[in-house]
Design an enzyme around this catalytic site. Structure first.
Site, PDB file in Angstrom:
ATOM      1  CB  SER A 238       2.026  -2.274  15.945  1.00 20.71           C
ATOM      2  OG  SER A 238       2.954  -1.980  16.976  1.00 20.71           O
ATOM      3  CE  LYS A 239      -3.092   3.129  20.253  1.00 19.22           C
ATOM      4  NZ  LYS A 239      -3.708   2.470  21.389  1.00 19.22           N
TER       5      LYS A 239
END
Ligand code: GLU
Ligand code: ZN
Length: 305
Positions: A238-239
């Site tokens: 994920s970011k």
């Protein structure tokens, strides 16, 4: 409506560039739609300005194109559909399926599930800060297209916000309103959203007879959840975990990589052997022909550059 009656979608949030985890969800929903002769729509879930990264939506669309993940019809932008969410909320209010909640983050500290403080009315002297949806009791069960029959107890999820304290619409409400309005029949997405499915099923049931919404769907979409990719440390890509963006120059190879994470048949190595010579559209086309829905566990993916 296409002859197959299938309408799928990919619904990215513009909080950063596409990484291998989001590519996997996009490829899976694209292949599932194309394999079944269906349409594939793109909806930009740009409802969270505080988390939005400037330029990310255009970057995501350009990346999808570079990977040959071509969509049908215009891109739907949630930020342009706010009055729809307002209409849905009005309808839920009329049916007493939502209530104002005054609880602050601090007051809820230590609770994994909302304890229902405001369910039967705001505490004396308090004002509503956000609006919550009232989950009905009784297990929510669905036949997942990939994971098989699943069941979740709404008590383990609790009442959730549909309108946030900062005034923005919550993801759950917007997704359901839009899936209904777009007539989405199949939702293929990451298993990180499994907890959202029972919430969305209850919202869907609550909204399906709303007369003030212009709803295309007459049936609940089917849901299918694909595995989550993890980095070497076992964290979801994920970011937040700084997953690297996908690389359009290696589009065909990276598509093949996610297909193998999905345990897909690569045509006796046919795709594998010639992937470097092939344009991503060709790889995807063949992948869609060979596509099968199968349950595979979450897995770790090598870092790539
Ligand atoms: N916008 C959501 C996300 O990027 C996905 C929504 C969905 O597929 O239901 O996590
Ligand atoms: Zn509350």
């Amino acid at each position: 409506m296409n002859a197959s009656g299938y309408i799928g979608r990919f619904a990215p949030s513009p909080t950063g560039q596409l990484h291998m985890g989001s590519l996997l969800a996009a490829v899976a929903s694209w292949c599932d739609a194309r394999h079944h002769g269906g349409e594939w729509r793109v909806r930009m879930e740009d409802l969270d300005p505080p988390r939005e990264v400037k330029g990310a939506s255009q970057d995501i669309l350009a990346t999808l194109e570079a990977f040959g993940l071509l969509w049908d019809g215009p891109v739907v932008w949630q930020s342009r559909r706010l009055t729809r969410y307002q209409d849905a909320l009005s309808d839920l209010r009329r049916r007493s399926r939502v209530y104002p909640c005054s609880c602050t983050r601090r007051e809820l500290a230590g609770h994994l599930v909302y304890p229902g403080h405001c369910r039967t009315g705001l505490p004396v002297g308090k004002e509503g800060r956000l609006v919550r949806f009232k989950m009905e009791s009784g297990d929510v069960t669905w036949q997942d297209l990939i994971l098989g029959q699943l069941s979740m107890d709404p008590l383990s999820l609790g009442d959730f916000p549909v309108l946030r304290a900062d005034g923005f619409w919550a993801y759950q409400l917007a997704v359901v309103v839009d899936d209904m309005a777009q007539g989405i029949t199949h939702v293929i997405r990451g298993a990180d959203l499994l907890d959202s499915t029972p919430r969305q099923i209850q919202l869907w049931n609550a909204l399906q007879s709303a007369s003030n919404l212009d709803l295309a769907s007459t049936a609940m979409p089917r849901f299918g959840h694909v595995p989550i990719l993890e980095n070497e440390r076992g964290q979801k890509l994920s970011k937040q975990t700084r997953a690297k963006p996908v690389n359009a120059e290696k589009a065909s190879e990276q598509i093949l990589q996610v297909l193998s994470c999905l345990n897909q048949d690569t045509g006796d190595g046919e795709l594998l052997a010639r992937v470097r010579e092939k344009a991503p559209v060709q790889v995807l086309k063949r992948a869609a022909e060979l596509w099968r829905r199968i349950d595979v566990p979450s897995q770790s993916i090598e870092s790539h550059g």
